[in-house]
Scaffold this motif. Structure first.
Motif, PDB file in Angstrom:
ATOM      1  N   ILE A  18       0.825  -1.210   0.000  1.00 22.26           N
ATOM      2  CA  ILE A  18       0.000   0.000   0.000  1.00 22.26           C
ATOM      3  C   ILE A  18       0.860   1.261   0.000  1.00 22.26           C
ATOM      4  CG2 ILE A  18      -0.227   0.016   2.533  1.00 22.26           C
ATOM      5  CD1 ILE A  18      -3.038   0.996   0.134  1.00 22.26           C
ATOM      6  N   PHE A  19       2.051   1.185   0.642  1.00 19.44           N
ATOM      7  CA  PHE A  19       2.903   2.380   0.740  1.00 19.44           C
ATOM      8  C   PHE A  19       3.425   2.782  -0.643  1.00 19.44           C
ATOM      9  CE2 PHE A  19       3.324  -0.277   4.559  1.00 19.44           C
ATOM     10  CZ  PHE A  19       2.612   0.522   5.425  1.00 19.44           C
ATOM     11  N   THR A  20       3.747   1.768  -1.456  1.00 17.64           N
ATOM     12  CA  THR A  20       4.225   2.021  -2.810  1.00 17.64           C
ATOM     13  C   THR A  20       3.083   2.525  -3.690  1.00 17.64           C
ATOM     14  OG1 THR A  20       5.844   0.275  -2.485  1.00 17.64           O
ATOM     15  CG2 THR A  20       5.450   0.954  -4.753  1.00 17.64           C
ATOM     16  N   LEU A  34       1.176  12.494   3.351  1.00 21.63           N
ATOM     17  CA  LEU A  34       1.083  12.179   4.774  1.00 21.63           C
ATOM     18  C   LEU A  34       0.834  10.676   4.937  1.00 21.63           C
ATOM     19  CD1 LEU A  34      -1.146  15.079   6.229  1.00 21.63           C
ATOM     20  CD2 LEU A  34       1.322  15.028   5.852  1.00 21.63           C
ATOM     21  N   SER A  35       1.321   9.889   3.985  1.00 30.17           N
ATOM     22  CA  SER A  35       1.008   8.457   4.014  1.00 30.17           C
ATOM     23  C   SER A  35       2.120   7.635   4.644  1.00 30.17           C
ATOM     24  CB  SER A  35       0.682   7.964   2.608  1.00 30.17           C
ATOM     25  OG  SER A  35       1.818   8.034   1.772  1.00 30.17           O
ATOM     26  N   GLN A  36       3.284   7.599   4.016  1.00 33.88           N
ATOM     27  CA  GLN A  36       4.331   6.701   4.496  1.00 33.88           C
ATOM     28  C   GLN A  36       4.980   7.250   5.764  1.00 33.88           C
ATOM     29  OE1 GLN A  36       7.673   6.166   1.843  1.00 33.88           O
ATOM     30  NE2 GLN A  36       7.587   3.943   2.072  1.00 33.88           N
ATOM     31  N   GLY A  37       5.350   6.322   6.648  1.00 36.91           N
ATOM     32  CA  GLY A  37       6.049   6.728   7.862  1.00 36.91           C
ATOM     33  C   GLY A  37       7.504   6.994   7.582  1.00 36.91           C
ATOM     34  N   SER A 123      -2.331  -4.493  11.307  1.00 36.03           N
ATOM     35  CA  SER A 123      -0.909  -4.668  11.551  1.00 36.03           C
ATOM     36  C   SER A 123      -0.102  -4.209  10.350  1.00 36.03           C
ATOM     37  CB  SER A 123      -0.592  -6.136  11.804  1.00 36.03           C
ATOM     38  OG  SER A 123      -0.448  -6.813  10.577  1.00 36.03           O
ATOM     39  N   PHE A 124       1.171  -4.033  10.587  1.00 30.08           N
ATOM     40  CA  PHE A 124       2.108  -3.767   9.504  1.00 30.08           C
ATOM     41  C   PHE A 124       1.960  -4.893   8.486  1.00 30.08           C
ATOM     42  CE2 PHE A 124       6.535  -3.633   7.778  1.00 30.08           C
ATOM     43  CZ  PHE A 124       6.376  -2.438   7.108  1.00 30.08           C
ATOM     44  N   ASP A 125       2.106  -4.550   7.214  1.00 26.66           N
ATOM     45  CA  ASP A 125       1.656  -5.481   6.176  1.00 26.66           C
ATOM     46  C   ASP A 125       2.559  -6.686   5.926  1.00 26.66           C
ATOM     47  OD1 ASP A 125       3.652  -3.909   5.089  1.00 26.66           O
ATOM     48  OD2 ASP A 125       2.635  -3.552   3.187  1.00 26.66           O
ATOM     49  N   GLY A 234      16.768   3.613  11.063  1.00 23.52           N
ATOM     50  CA  GLY A 234      16.102   4.487  10.092  1.00 23.52           C
ATOM     51  C   GLY A 234      15.054   5.358  10.754  1.00 23.52           C
ATOM     52  N   LYS A 235      14.224   4.743  11.632  1.00 27.64           N
ATOM     53  CA  LYS A 235      13.156   5.491  12.295  1.00 27.64           C
ATOM     54  C   LYS A 235      13.731   6.452  13.325  1.00 27.64           C
ATOM     55  CE  LYS A 235       9.748   3.036  10.453  1.00 27.64           C
ATOM     56  NZ  LYS A 235       8.969   3.591   9.339  1.00 27.64           N
ATOM     57  N   SER A 236      14.812   6.052  13.995  1.00 25.34           N
ATOM     58  CA  SER A 236      15.320   6.851  15.109  1.00 25.34           C
ATOM     59  C   SER A 236      16.242   7.976  14.667  1.00 25.34           C
ATOM     60  CB  SER A 236      16.055   5.953  16.117  1.00 25.34           C
ATOM     61  OG  SER A 236      15.148   5.026  16.683  1.00 25.34           O
ATOM     62  N   PHE A 318       4.777   7.264  14.508  1.00 16.26           N
ATOM     63  CA  PHE A 318       4.719   8.434  13.619  1.00 16.26           C
ATOM     64  C   PHE A 318       3.277   8.718  13.176  1.00 16.26           C
ATOM     65  CE2 PHE A 318       9.180   7.625  11.489  1.00 16.26           C
ATOM     66  CZ  PHE A 318       9.796   7.871  12.696  1.00 16.26           C
ATOM     67  N   PHE A 319       2.301   8.031  13.775  1.00 18.38           N
ATOM     68  CA  PHE A 319       0.979   8.010  13.154  1.00 18.38           C
ATOM     69  C   PHE A 319      -0.151   8.511  14.046  1.00 18.38           C
ATOM     70  CE2 PHE A 319       3.532   4.402  11.546  1.00 18.38           C
ATOM     71  CZ  PHE A 319       3.845   4.957  10.315  1.00 18.38           C
ATOM     72  N   MET A 320      -1.221   8.929  13.365  1.00 18.11           N
ATOM     73  CA  MET A 320      -2.456   9.307  14.028  1.00 18.11           C
ATOM     74  C   MET A 320      -3.594   8.795  13.146  1.00 18.11           C
ATOM     75  SD  MET A 320      -3.811  13.159  14.699  1.00 18.11           S
ATOM     76  CE  MET A 320      -2.371  13.654  15.609  1.00 18.11           C
TER      77      MET A 320
HETATM   78  N1  GLN Z   1       6.803   1.634   8.223  1.00 20.81           N
HETATM   79  C1  GLN Z   1       6.412   2.658   7.304  1.00 20.81           C
HETATM   80  C2  GLN Z   1       4.919   2.837   7.256  1.00 20.81           C
HETATM   81  O1  GLN Z   1       4.189   2.058   7.813  1.00 20.81           O
HETATM   82  C3  GLN Z   1       6.929   2.430   5.904  1.00 20.81           C
HETATM   83  C4  GLN Z   1       6.742   1.045   5.419  1.00 20.81           C
HETATM   84  C5  GLN Z   1       7.133   0.830   3.990  1.00 20.81           C
HETATM   85  O2  GLN Z   1       7.099   1.726   3.185  1.00 20.81           O
HETATM   86  N2  GLN Z   1       7.458  -0.381   3.675  1.00 20.81           N
HETATM   87  O3  GLN Z   1       4.472   3.759   6.673  1.00 20.81           O
END
Ligand code: GLN
Length: 384
Positions: A18-20, A34-37, A123-125, A234-236, A318-320
């Motif tokens: 979905i992120f792509t 405002l989509s990808q983290g 959950s994360f995909d 990467g996140k930190s 990073f999300f709401m």
């Molecule tokens: N973890 C990030 C998110 O949920 C990016 C994930 C990704 O692009 N594979 O947005």
């Protein structure tokens, strides 16, 4: 080119993430993203300089399979200082080529055909497809809107003698909830005297808001002894494109995971590891992250106060989440497409994080963006 053979797909129902998909649509429609983290701002110049220096100083060949020694030492020190558990850098800490790699290496090393893996949805995909690639069965336990707390009775009911692993994720992507002491107590009780491994995705470990503490598995001896913790540089450090993370686990688990890691990537990028080792020597470089992102969360919430959305609480990550069901019956994926085309702002439909497509009329907003993007994104969302 025409393919000479047609492969039998191992994941016939899986498309592009979905992120792509959303990222491409956002680019096509010139929408604010405002989509990808993923942060759209620069990392600390000191980190970039450390990595550039590492390259100039000749750190350009394979790192040790488990990671650069100085970085593993720094991670052992950081983990003990923050969470109270000492991991042995030589046998219990591995640097990985992204948290995604760590998830894949852990699941494929520890989960066998016929096993069951409990995880929470939304959950994360990547979790469920990785489990399926092992010939194992993903067992989703639902987190119900609007609070998305874990129903531990449902977890108990989902457990069978085949349950090999439970995947937890705190702070949680996409719901922005965090584990409480009570969640930890339930998880401890349910896994006691089993041989279940906990795979703990803690990539947002430093992004916990309102003074609450991050419940790392590494804080809880009994859980740490059965846990593989996966985290992310990467996140930190605002460098999600560098693809470097780390894993912590007792040696007997880590032994098996390293067998897979060594054949997937052998070792993570060397100069980045040298740079992160230098950054970890200054704890302020990551301990300020909670306040930094809390300001962004609050800015986005303030700017959206006049919108029609109902904002759900964000405790970390990073999300709401934002609800729209009270003013539109559209499917969340259609709603998101309309936002991209008409309002020119990209978000993620929450249904993308459920295998059964549950649609409660909720979208996920990422506030890992510079303030101008957040203000303009909110302005566009206020016009809906
Ligand atoms: N973890 C990030 C998110 O949920 C990016 C994930 C990704 O692009 N594979 O947005």
């Amino acid at each position: 080119m025409r393919s000479a053979t047609v492969p039998r797909s191992k994941l016939p129902d899986v498309g592009t993430t979905i992120f792509t998909v959303i990222g491409q649509l956002a680019a096509e429609h010139d929408a604010l993203n405002l989509s990808q983290g993923a942060p759209n701002f620069a990392p600390d110049p000191a980190l970039v300089e450390s990595v550039a220096r590492a390259m100039r100083d000749g750190h350009n060949q394979y790192a040790p399979m488990a990671g650069v020694g100085a970085l593993r030492d720094a991670l052992a020190e950081k983990t003990e200082r923050l969470y109270g558990t000492r991991y042995d850098p030589s046998t219990e800490i591995t640097v990985i080529a992204s948290a995604s790699e760590g998830l894949y290496a852990s699941i494929s090393a520890l989960v066998h055909p016929g096993d069951e893996v409990i995880y929470f949805e939304p959950s994360f995909d990547s979790y469920a497809p990785i489990v399926r690639m092992q010939g194992a069965t993903p067992v989703p336990v639902k987190l119900a809107a609007p609070h998305f707390r874990v129903d531990w009775d449902a977890v108990a009911a989902a457990m069978t003698p085949r349950t090999r692993m439970i995947i937890v994720n705190t702070p949680h992507n996409p719901t922005a909830t965090i584990f409480s002491a009570d969640d930890i107590a339930h998880l401890t009780r349910l896994t006691r005297q089993t041989d279940i491994v906990i795979l703990s995705d803690e990539v947002y470990e430093h992004v916990v808001f309102d003074g609450t503490r991050h419940e790392s598995m590494a804080r809880h001896r009994e859980l740490a002894e059965r846990s593989v913790i996966v985290s992310s540089f990467g996140k930190s450090f605002h460098v999600t494109g560098w693809r470097v993370g780390y894993m912590l686990a007792p040696a007997t688990l880590m032994d098996e995971i390293r067998k897979v890691h060594q054949f997937m990537v052998f070792a993570a990028d060397t100069p980045m590891q040298v740079g992160f080792a230098e950054m970890l020597a200054q704890p302020a470089s990551y301990l300020g992250l909670a306040a930094f992102y809390q300001n962004k969360r609050d800015l986005l919430a303030r700017e959206l106060a006049g919108s029609r959305f109902e904002l759900l609480p964000s405790e970390g990550s990073f999300f709401m989440l934002a609800r729209f069901r009270h003013f539109s019956d559209e499917r969340d994926s259609d709603f998101v497409l309309r936002l991209i085309r008409d309002a020119r702002v990209a978000t993620i439909p929450l249904s993308a994080f459920y295998t059964d497509g549950t649609d409660d009329g909720v979208i996920r907003l990422s506030f890992s963006k510079d303030d101008a993007t957040l203000v303009e994104g909110a302005r566009r969302l206020c016009n809906i």
